[in-house]
Design a protein around this motif. Structure first.
Motif, PDB file in Angstrom:
ATOM      1  N   GLN A   1       0.835  -1.198   0.000  1.00 27.74           N
ATOM      2  CA  GLN A   1       0.000   0.000   0.000  1.00 27.74           C
ATOM      3  C   GLN A   1       0.874   1.254   0.000  1.00 27.74           C
ATOM      4  OE1 GLN A   1      -3.550   0.316  -0.261  1.00 27.74           O
ATOM      5  NE2 GLN A   1      -2.672   2.315  -0.775  1.00 27.74           N
ATOM      6  N   GLU A   2       1.971   1.231   0.739  1.00 24.55           N
ATOM      7  CA  GLU A   2       2.907   2.358   0.728  1.00 24.55           C
ATOM      8  C   GLU A   2       3.462   2.593  -0.672  1.00 24.55           C
ATOM      9  OE1 GLU A   2       5.966   1.584   3.547  1.00 24.55           O
ATOM     10  OE2 GLU A   2       4.792   2.267   5.272  1.00 24.55           O
TER      11      GLU A   2
ATOM     12  N   ARG B   1      -6.004   0.365  -6.584  1.00 23.56           N
ATOM     13  CA  ARG B   1      -5.401  -0.722  -5.807  1.00 23.56           C
ATOM     14  C   ARG B   1      -6.164  -2.033  -5.941  1.00 23.56           C
ATOM     15  NH1 ARG B   1      -7.520  -1.627  -0.628  1.00 23.56           N
ATOM     16  NH2 ARG B   1      -5.448  -2.020   0.239  1.00 23.56           N
TER      17      ARG B   1
ATOM     18  N   ASP C   1       0.899   4.194  -2.878  1.00 26.19           N
ATOM     19  CA  ASP C   1       0.830   5.623  -2.565  1.00 26.19           C
ATOM     20  C   ASP C   1       1.985   6.370  -3.229  1.00 26.19           C
ATOM     21  OD1 ASP C   1      -1.376   5.084  -0.984  1.00 26.19           O
ATOM     22  OD2 ASP C   1      -0.252   5.082   0.896  1.00 26.19           O
ATOM     23  N   PHE C   2       3.168   5.796  -3.181  1.00 28.27           N
ATOM     24  CA  PHE C   2       4.366   6.434  -3.730  1.00 28.27           C
ATOM     25  C   PHE C   2       4.243   6.636  -5.233  1.00 28.27           C
ATOM     26  CE2 PHE C   2       8.598   6.528  -5.528  1.00 28.27           C
ATOM     27  CZ  PHE C   2       9.373   7.210  -4.611  1.00 28.27           C
TER      28      PHE C   2
ATOM     29  N   GLY D   1       1.472   6.613  -7.008  1.00 34.61           N
ATOM     30  CA  GLY D   1       0.241   7.279  -7.396  1.00 34.61           C
ATOM     31  C   GLY D   1      -0.830   6.374  -7.961  1.00 34.61           C
TER      32      GLY D   1
ATOM     33  N   THR E   1      -2.935   4.450  -5.881  1.00 31.25           N
ATOM     34  CA  THR E   1      -3.809   4.021  -4.780  1.00 31.25           C
ATOM     35  C   THR E   1      -5.253   3.831  -5.236  1.00 31.25           C
ATOM     36  OG1 THR E   1      -2.410   5.149  -3.166  1.00 31.25           O
ATOM     37  CG2 THR E   1      -4.657   4.619  -2.487  1.00 31.25           C
ATOM     38  N   ARG E   2      -5.727   4.695  -6.106  1.00 28.27           N
ATOM     39  CA  ARG E   2      -7.142   4.630  -6.513  1.00 28.27           C
ATOM     40  C   ARG E   2      -7.461   3.379  -7.340  1.00 28.27           C
ATOM     41  NH1 ARG E   2      -8.109   6.487 -11.725  1.00 28.27           N
ATOM     42  NH2 ARG E   2      -6.317   7.391 -12.806  1.00 28.27           N
TER      43      ARG E   2
ATOM     44  N   ASN F   1       8.992   9.520 -10.437  1.00 26.14           N
ATOM     45  CA  ASN F   1       9.200   8.394  -9.526  1.00 26.14           C
ATOM     46  C   ASN F   1      10.611   7.823  -9.643  1.00 26.14           C
ATOM     47  OD1 ASN F   1       6.704   8.120  -8.102  1.00 26.14           O
ATOM     48  ND2 ASN F   1       5.749   7.345  -9.957  1.00 26.14           N
TER      49      ASN F   1
END
Length: 256
Positions: free
Chosen positions: A134-135, A146, A138-139, A141, A143-144, A194
């Motif tokens: 999950q981290e 997942r 998030d890093f 981008g 997350t949406r 990234n």
């Protein structure tokens, strides 16, 4: 700077055609090194030799001074040498989160014995892997998406996911194969950002094979130019772009 990858006098031929001809390359630790050249220059062959998916006819590859020429790709992975692919290799029916959770090697849950006799340990490790995944989402981008099957992601999102998979290991060197291919300009900006963050904040070393010269110019220093299986030039992108032999061998060939 100290080389983390040292490619020494590599030769590779296919059916009598020499593709890599006594080629030596040093990748400095902590660098983002670009590799360019015209079609047929030997970039992909040399890349695959470094990654361990192709054996050289002669020569040696060193990782942090240690010979790895005879090691298969999966053992190079365990030493922190990873690669991405021009065409993303996601598990299409697993979610983006699950794709990341698949990466860490030797998980307790993979052992039948542990599932029977150490279920608590398996659950704790799985929870930690999920937290880390999950981290990473998030890093990068994502997350949406997942819980979205990875096969449903766009080409650019799949490339971001591939980059995220390298973060689920103890990566030291990441080989990026045409990571810009099929990626729209917005997501390409995310990819570049990234990569820069992983280099700056986590110390990743990158070797980038790429045809997108704008990306190379924005991201890479130094840039290595291959031609006919040999290194023609290595230096900053400004020097590469203005060098007469490079213009003739690479940029001229591209516009022909």
């Amino acid at each position: 700077m100290t080389p983390i990858i040292d490619v020494c006098n590599i030769r590779k031929s296919f059916g009598g055609l020499t593709v890599i001809d006594d080629c030596s390359v040093r990748i400095a630790e902590g660098s983002i090194t670009g590799m360019i050249g015209p079609n047929g220059a030997g970039k992909s062959t040399l890349f695959n030799i470094i990654a361990g998916s192709l054996a050289p006819d002669s020569g040696e590859v060193l990782l942090d001074g240690e010979p790895i020429t005879s090691l298969p790709a999966h053992l190079r992975f365990h030493k922190g040498l990873l690669r991405t692919f021009q065409i993303a290799h996601e598990f299409s029916h697993l979610t983006a989160l699950e794709n990341l959770m698949m990466v860490p090697p030797a998980q307790e849950g993979e052992r039948l014995f542990s599932n029977w006799l150490r279920p608590g340990r398996v659950r704790r490790e799985e929870a930690e892997v999920r937290r880390r995944a999950q981290e990473v989402l998030d890093f990068i981008g994502l997350t949406r998406v997942r819980n979205e099957p990875a096969g449903n992601l766009s080409g650019g999102q799949k490339k971001l996911l591939e980059l995220g998979r390298t973060m689920m290991t103890e990566a030291r060197v990441v080989l990026l194969d045409e990571i810009a291919a099929g990626v729209n300009r917005t997501l390409l900006g995310d990819l570049i950002g990234n990569i820069e963050r992983l280099n700056r904040e986590m110390g990743y070393t990158f070797l980038v094979i790429e045809h997108d010269m704008d990306m190379i110019a924005r991201l890479c220093d130094p840039v290595i130019v291959l031609a006919e299986g040999r290194v023609m030039l290595e230096g900053p992108i400004e020097e590469v772009q203005s060098h007469p032999e490079v213009i003739e061998a690479y940029f001229g060939a591209q516009s022909a």
